[in-house]
Design a protein around this motif. Structure first.
Motif, short mmCIF file in Angstrom:
data_model
loop_
_atom_site.label_atom_id
_atom_site.label_comp_id
_atom_site.label_asym_id
_atom_site.label_seq_id
_atom_site.Cartn_x
_atom_site.Cartn_y
_atom_site.Cartn_z
N PRO A 13 37.42 42.05 5.88
CA PRO A 13 38.70 41.35 6.00
C PRO A 13 39.90 42.29 5.90
CG PRO A 13 37.78 41.04 3.80
CD PRO A 13 36.75 41.79 4.60
N GLN A 14 39.66 43.53 5.48
CA GLN A 14 40.74 44.51 5.30
C GLN A 14 40.87 45.39 6.55
OE1 GLN A 14 38.93 45.95 1.50
NE2 GLN A 14 40.98 45.66 0.67
N GLN A 15 41.30 44.80 7.64
CA GLN A 15 41.39 45.53 8.91
C GLN A 15 42.40 46.67 8.88
OE1 GLN A 15 39.46 44.99 11.83
NE2 GLN A 15 38.24 43.79 10.38
N SER A 16 43.39 46.59 7.99
CA SER A 16 44.42 47.63 7.93
C SER A 16 43.85 48.99 7.53
CB SER A 16 45.52 47.23 6.95
OG SER A 16 44.98 47.08 5.63
N LEU A 17 42.70 48.99 6.86
CA LEU A 17 42.10 50.26 6.43
C LEU A 17 41.70 51.14 7.61
CD1 LEU A 17 39.83 49.10 3.45
CD2 LEU A 17 42.02 50.30 3.33
N PHE A 18 41.44 50.53 8.76
CA PHE A 18 41.00 51.31 9.92
C PHE A 18 42.12 52.20 10.47
CE2 PHE A 18 37.91 47.73 10.18
CZ PHE A 18 36.76 48.48 10.01
N SER A 19 43.35 51.89 10.11
CA SER A 19 44.47 52.70 10.60
C SER A 19 44.77 53.88 9.68
CB SER A 19 45.73 51.83 10.75
OG SER A 19 46.13 51.32 9.48
N LYS A 20 44.05 54.00 8.57
CA LYS A 20 44.27 55.10 7.65
C LYS A 20 43.74 56.40 8.23
CE LYS A 20 43.62 54.75 3.27
NZ LYS A 20 43.02 54.52 1.93
N LEU A 21 44.40 57.49 7.87
CA LEU A 21 43.94 58.81 8.34
C LEU A 21 42.62 59.18 7.68
CD1 LEU A 21 44.30 61.44 9.86
CD2 LEU A 21 45.81 62.23 8.03
N MET A 22 42.53 59.03 6.37
CA MET A 22 41.31 59.33 5.64
C MET A 22 40.60 58.01 5.31
SD MET A 22 40.94 62.53 5.48
CE MET A 22 41.97 63.90 6.04
N ARG A 23 39.54 57.72 6.05
CA ARG A 23 38.88 56.42 5.94
C ARG A 23 37.60 56.53 5.10
NH1 ARG A 23 40.16 57.26 11.11
NH2 ARG A 23 37.98 57.48 11.75
N PHE A 24 37.79 56.96 3.86
CA PHE A 24 36.67 57.11 2.94
C PHE A 24 36.93 56.20 1.74
CE2 PHE A 24 37.48 61.01 5.30
CZ PHE A 24 36.27 61.17 5.96
N ASP A 25 36.69 54.91 1.93
CA ASP A 25 37.11 53.90 0.96
C ASP A 25 36.00 52.95 0.52
OD1 ASP A 25 40.01 54.28 0.54
OD2 ASP A 25 40.13 53.95 2.70
N SER A 26 34.80 53.08 1.07
CA SER A 26 33.76 52.11 0.73
C SER A 26 32.92 52.60 -0.45
CB SER A 26 32.86 51.86 1.94
OG SER A 26 31.86 52.86 2.06
N SER A 27 31.98 51.75 -0.84
CA SER A 27 31.07 52.12 -1.93
C SER A 27 29.74 52.62 -1.39
CB SER A 27 30.86 50.92 -2.85
OG SER A 27 32.06 50.58 -3.50
N GLY A 28 29.74 53.06 -0.14
CA GLY A 28 28.54 53.62 0.48
C GLY A 28 28.17 52.95 1.78
N CYS A 29 28.45 51.65 1.88
CA CYS A 29 28.19 50.95 3.14
C CYS A 29 29.24 51.33 4.18
CB CYS A 29 28.19 49.44 2.91
SG CYS A 29 26.78 48.88 1.91
N VAL A 30 29.01 50.92 5.43
CA VAL A 30 29.88 51.32 6.53
C VAL A 30 30.55 50.10 7.15
CG1 VAL A 30 29.97 52.43 8.80
CG2 VAL A 30 28.46 53.34 7.02
N ARG A 31 31.87 50.08 7.10
CA ARG A 31 32.64 49.01 7.73
C ARG A 31 32.94 49.42 9.17
NH1 ARG A 31 37.03 48.70 2.78
NH2 ARG A 31 35.47 48.78 1.09
N VAL A 32 32.86 48.47 10.09
CA VAL A 32 32.95 48.77 11.52
C VAL A 32 34.13 48.03 12.16
CG1 VAL A 32 31.68 48.83 13.70
CG2 VAL A 32 30.42 48.91 11.52
N GLN A 33 35.02 48.77 12.77
CA GLN A 33 36.12 48.14 13.50
C GLN A 33 35.59 47.55 14.80
OE1 GLN A 33 39.38 50.65 14.92
NE2 GLN A 33 40.85 49.09 14.27
N ASN A 34 36.13 46.41 15.20
CA ASN A 34 35.66 45.72 16.43
C ASN A 34 34.15 45.52 16.39
OD1 ASN A 34 38.33 45.77 17.47
ND2 ASN A 34 38.00 47.84 18.25
#
Length: 417
Positions: free
Chosen positions: A320-341
């Motif tokens: 639900p946090q789509q804004s994270l995909f626009s970040k330069l450094m996209r290292f924010d998860s707890s190990g799983c992988v979030r996928v844009q589109n």
């Protein structure tokens, strides 16, 4: 009497022929003039040549035998750069960009020429002109940075990594690429952790490329090989014990309504729901229970979860946090992988599964009901760590060594800034 453009060019070619030795040279001039792109004026054509260097984007997979050939060529190129003394350090001038004039631009031009981003025909001056702007954008694209032509701290840091360190990075990654250059499947998914990017590959061609969010430095996404065998539409989210301890318990201490606000239920060993008010949140007793979030828009996995067997209990999912995909450094998860589109990727994964297509998938999301879908032909998935590669002659990509696996502190750019 008006002179047509074509007649003018032919006459110009004929005039050139009288001053050049040999008819072949004259024909070359005429050919160049007649076939030059009609860009409005000849200065535009020079601009294109001054900032040439080839396209950065490619449909060639990172895991391709041809990529190995190209990175070997890049190693030879960079070894030659190192042998000749490398490239100059570019002085940091605040937000150096198009239209500025500064002595630092002369060093910038030299740096970009040596790495092949700027043609030597552009010359050396203090002017940050359109040639330099295009070259900086190319450099930024090759390093996974926003290609805006503005030199910020990350661009400076990437630009000032020494040539010999970049050479070593290429050599380190060549070993990784060679180990994965065999047959990986007719189609497969590759998650490149330092690039925070996903490739869906079919017929040795990238058919989909997705921006990703991967694990934090202290909660790293693992290296793994598996097969995607299931997609769950409108999934429940079961919080890992690590997240319960590190995140949920501290949040409950601050806000006793946190679980209710986020539709998270506590389930006991028998599967029955437990009232949060019966738990002492000043201890870590809650970690022995299961925390499950209901499907819905605020679910941590949003619309879909992509499963594959692995010992790390990780998966790919929507967010639900789509804004994270626009970040330069996209290292924010707890190990799983979030996928844009992610819906595009899921549609590609389920296309051979009877009864499932994009329309059915979208309709199922709208129902809000958790629905597992077994993939008819499981698709190989590879979580990998490739921080340098080449997908074309002269097109060399570098990424931040976010987890420090390349062994050189200078490559951990984000940690140093």
């Amino acid at each position: 009497m008006k002179t047509s453009r074509r007649r003018f060019l032919v006459n110009a070619g004929a005039l050139a022929a009288t001053t050049l030795s040999g008819s072949a040279m004259a024909q070359d001039v005429i050919h160049d003039l007649l076939n030059a792109p009609r860009r409005g004026n000849w200065n535009d054509q020079f601009d294109a040549r001054a900032s040439e260097g080839g396209k950065v984007e490619s449909t060639m997979p990172i895991f391709s035998p041809q990529t190995v050939v190209y990175i070997e060529q890049a190693i030879s190129q960079y070894a030659n750069i190192v042998a000749q003394g490398g490239w100059p350090t570019v002085p940091m001038v605040n937000k150096l960009k198009l239209g500025m004039s500064d002595p630092a631009v002369a060093e910038l031009r030299k740096r970009l020429m040596i790495s092949g981003d700027l043609s030597r025909t552009a010359g050396v001056s203090n002017s940050f002109d359109t040639y330099v702007d295009a070259a900086v954008k190319r450099f930024q694209a090759r390093h996974g940075l926003p290609a805006d032509g503005v030199l910020g701290k990350y661009s400076y840091a990437a630009m000032n990594v020494s040539a010999d360190v970049r050479l070593g990075q290429l050599e380190t990654n060549l070993v990784r690429l060679r180990s994965m250059s065999g047959f990986l499947g007719d189609r497969y998914v590759m998650v490149n952790i330092p690039a925070a990017q996903i490739e869906a590959v079919e017929g040795d061609r990238v058919v989909l490329r997705h921006t990703a969010i991967v694990g934090k430095i202290d909660r790293q996404t693992p290296i793994l090989n598996s097969k995607i065998n299931e997609v769950i539409v409108n999934p429940y989210w079961n919080a890992p014990e690590s997240i319960v301890r590190k995140d949920i318990i501290p949040l409950m201490r601050k806000d006793p309504q946190y679980l209710t606000k986020n539709s998270i239920r506590i389930l006991g060993p028998d599967g029955k729901e437990i009232d949060p008010t019966t738990i002492d949140w000043n201890t870590e007793d809650a970690a022995k229970f299961r925390f499950r979030q209901d499907p819905g828009e605020i679910n941590a996995m949003a619309s879909v979860k992509i499963n594959f067997p692995n010992p790390h209990a990780v998966y790919m999912h929507d967010t639900p946090q789509q804004s994270l995909f626009s970040k330069l450094m996209r290292f924010d998860s707890s190990g799983c992988v979030r996928v844009q589109n992610v819906r595009d990727l899921v549609t590609w994964l389920i296309r051979d599964t009877p009864g499932w297509d994009r329309q059915t998938f979208e309709q199922t999301i709208k129902t809000g009901e958790s629905t597992p879908v077994q993939i008819a032909n499981p698709v190989p998935v590879y979580f990998t760590y490739v921080s340098a590669w080449s997908t074309g002659d002269g097109v060399v990509h570098f990424r931040d060594d976010i987890y420090g696996r390349d062994g050189v502190d200078e490559l951990k750019i984000s940690a140093a800034l």
